[in-house]
Design a protein around this motif. Structure first.
Motif, PDB file in Angstrom:
ATOM      1  N   ARG A  18       0.853  -1.196   0.000  1.00  0.00           N
ATOM      2  CA  ARG A  18       0.000   0.000   0.000  1.00  0.00           C
ATOM      3  C   ARG A  18       0.881   1.235   0.000  1.00  0.00           C
ATOM      4  O   ARG A  18       1.014   1.909   1.010  1.00  0.00           O
ATOM      5  N   LEU A  72       6.748  -1.794 -13.999  1.00  0.00           N
ATOM      6  CA  LEU A  72       5.787  -0.749 -14.379  1.00  0.00           C
ATOM      7  C   LEU A  72       5.668  -0.783 -15.901  1.00  0.00           C
ATOM      8  O   LEU A  72       6.605  -0.406 -16.608  1.00  0.00           O
ATOM      9  N   TRP A  92       8.647  -1.447  -9.555  1.00  0.00           N
ATOM     10  CA  TRP A  92       8.284  -1.078  -8.187  1.00  0.00           C
ATOM     11  C   TRP A  92       9.278  -1.781  -7.277  1.00  0.00           C
ATOM     12  O   TRP A  92       9.662  -2.934  -7.524  1.00  0.00           O
ATOM     13  N   ARG A 132       1.670   7.655 -13.531  1.00  0.00           N
ATOM     14  CA  ARG A 132       1.157   6.332 -13.152  1.00  0.00           C
ATOM     15  C   ARG A 132       1.390   6.049 -11.675  1.00  0.00           C
ATOM     16  O   ARG A 132       0.538   5.489 -10.979  1.00  0.00           O
ATOM     17  N   VAL A 133       2.557   6.442 -11.192  1.00  0.00           N
ATOM     18  CA  VAL A 133       2.896   6.212  -9.785  1.00  0.00           C
ATOM     19  C   VAL A 133       1.979   7.041  -8.888  1.00  0.00           C
ATOM     20  O   VAL A 133       1.461   6.539  -7.884  1.00  0.00           O
ATOM     21  N   ALA A 136      -1.306   5.475  -8.343  1.00  0.00           N
ATOM     22  CA  ALA A 136      -1.244   4.352  -7.402  1.00  0.00           C
ATOM     23  C   ALA A 136      -1.122   4.851  -5.963  1.00  0.00           C
ATOM     24  O   ALA A 136      -1.767   4.305  -5.053  1.00  0.00           O
ATOM     25  N   GLY A 140      -3.988   4.466  -2.767  1.00  0.00           N
ATOM     26  CA  GLY A 140      -3.681   3.762  -1.523  1.00  0.00           C
ATOM     27  C   GLY A 140      -4.529   4.198  -0.372  1.00  0.00           C
ATOM     28  O   GLY A 140      -4.826   3.433   0.523  1.00  0.00           O
TER      29      GLY A 140
END
Ligand code: 9L3
Ligand code: MG
Length: 140
Positions: A18, A72, A92, A132-133, A136, A140
């Motif tokens: 997470r 990724l 990652w 993109r990161v 994410a 979380g």
């Protein structure tokens, strides 16, 4: 044309399951890239796997040992364009040992949240990955 040369980069997060923060590193060189933030990493050397190269680069650049998670992957596959002749693959990862500190390749490192990652002056080719990161981290 020769095949593009491969650069590997780390999406180093506080935890793979997470993630809330990602590590950004500010380059010292070359002069045209100095001061820009990046996902740390570097070129794969002859005879190395990309994963081995990423472990080596993170040990050399930041003094850390990491565990790799998923790669990724973009809508076009695993490689992200850098410059003509150079492509990036990124994984990652999370820390196993050490605390990231800037060595010669960087003059600052920063654990960024989804809220503050956009304020950093990223290398242009890193921006699509960072987007993109951020998604994410925000999820979380
Ligand atoms: N590069 C771009 N984004 C990144 C990384 C690790 C590298 N996240 C570019 C910068 C250089 C080239 O790839 O032009 C090789 O990187 P390095 O070996 O100088 O770190
Ligand atoms: Mg590097």
């Amino acid at each position: 044309m020769p095949p593009p040369r491969l650069v590997v980069g780390a999406v180093l997060v506080d935890r793979l399951d997470r993630p809330a923060r990602v590590l950004a590193a500010r380059r010292t060189r070359p002069p045209e890239l100095a001061g820009r933030w990046e996902l740390p990493g570097g070129q794969v050397e002859a005879g190395e796997t990309p994963e081995d190269a990423l472990h080596r680069e993170l040990a050399e650049e930041l003094g850390v040992t990491v565990r790799l998670g998923a790669e990724l992957v973009s809508g076009h596959g695993p490689t992200w364009p850098l410059t003509p002749g150079l492509v990036l693959r990124a994984w990652w990862c999370e820390l196993v040992e050490g605390v990231p500190v800037a060595g010669e390749a960087h003059d600052a490192v920063c654990w960024s949240t989804a809220a503050d990652v956009a304020d950093l002056a990223w290398l242009e080719p890193d921006r699509p990955l960072v987007e993109r990161v951020v998604a994410a981290l925000a999820a979380g």
